[in-house]
Scaffold this motif. Sequence first.
Motif, PDB file in Angstrom:
ATOM      1  N   GLU A 200      11.930   5.636 -13.939  1.00 14.67           N
ATOM      2  CA  GLU A 200      13.183   6.036 -14.590  1.00 14.67           C
ATOM      3  C   GLU A 200      13.020   7.450 -15.156  1.00 14.67           C
ATOM      4  N   GLU A 202      13.629  11.283 -16.315  1.00 10.39           N
ATOM      5  CA  GLU A 202      14.775  11.901 -16.973  1.00 10.39           C
ATOM      6  C   GLU A 202      15.398  12.953 -16.069  1.00 10.39           C
ATOM      7  N   GLY A 203      16.706  12.861 -15.843  1.00  7.91           N
ATOM      8  CA  GLY A 203      17.448  13.896 -15.147  1.00  7.91           C
ATOM      9  C   GLY A 203      17.381  13.866 -13.636  1.00  7.91           C
TER      10      GLY A 203
END
Length: 358
Positions: A200, A202-203
């Motif tokens: 998961e 970020e971004g």
Amino acid sequence: MAGVLASQQIEDMIAKGAITVAQPLVDGQIQPASLDLRLGNVAYRVRASFLAPEGQTVAERIEEFEMHRIDLTNGAVLEKGCVYVVPLMESLALPDGIQAIANAKSSTGRLDLLTRTITDGGAEFDRIAQGYTGPLYAEICPRSFSVLVRPGMRLNQIRFRNGQSVLTDQELTALHESDTLVSGGPAVIGDGLGFSVDLEPEGTDLVGYRAKPHTGVIDLDRIGEYDPADFWEELRTTNGQIILDPDAFYILVSREAVHIPPQYAAEMAPYLAMVGEFRVHYAGFFDPGFGHAAAGGHGSRGVLEVRCHEAPFVLEHGQVVGRLVYERMDEMPAQLYGAGIASNYQGQGLKLSKHFKS
């Protein structure tokens, strides 16, 4: 003291003849806590992987299993799926009390290039007993990509130990409290420092890469020249999980950023619990200064080289997949990872080997 020998102690071993070299050392060959090993001039294609247990030499076993020999002088291709044995330019005359352990270098592991060290009278791969006197050999098995190699290339490395100084869980907990060994996730301490997989990020939904099954040859001297799309499939997910395919090879990244303080070294080891039908390939030496702020890093992710076995397996975000075993240095190294020496992976995140364009 006891612990892993530092760069200046390795230099002293060379000066005293405990390590001998067929060719003069090259710049960067001595690392903060290890010595890079160099390929010699010939590779032997053998029928199968082997050890040379007590009373036998590797040369005798090569005679038994050799199919043909390859002159590496002008470069030669080691074919995917084949097993080769290459005499190394370095040999040992270890004093009593000093043992050694070898491992693949980071770039070697990220190409799924199985590389192990074998010795005369050796009962295990990559483990060299105190007092060993004799040559060193690299067993090389390219598993995902065929590779072009030449004499002097450095695919594996060796670390020397004076006794054992692995930190207990209690000592590791205290070190984490004082030096913050891991950030970006909880410190899971049990027979080492556990690390988990990041699915998961970020971004972005890019979580890793899977090796393509039919590709061209990789010349190991060509740095930053290959298009990743020619060799890798991007892995993307939006639900925090991926399914690993049997016999496929993956590059993933740890959720945690790792820090190795200057007085310590670490080694990546497989997670011992029965977590599923996969294995994290551990190309595994982490040098003093990896992820250390004073050496240009503020914690560095661990790149995970993953191969699935037997059956498809669902890998979940945050799943613990390996552990770092920390060990004291015998002396503070004269140089640190990322500080004034070539260190390709300081401050890294998800990153393919140095042969690929960014």
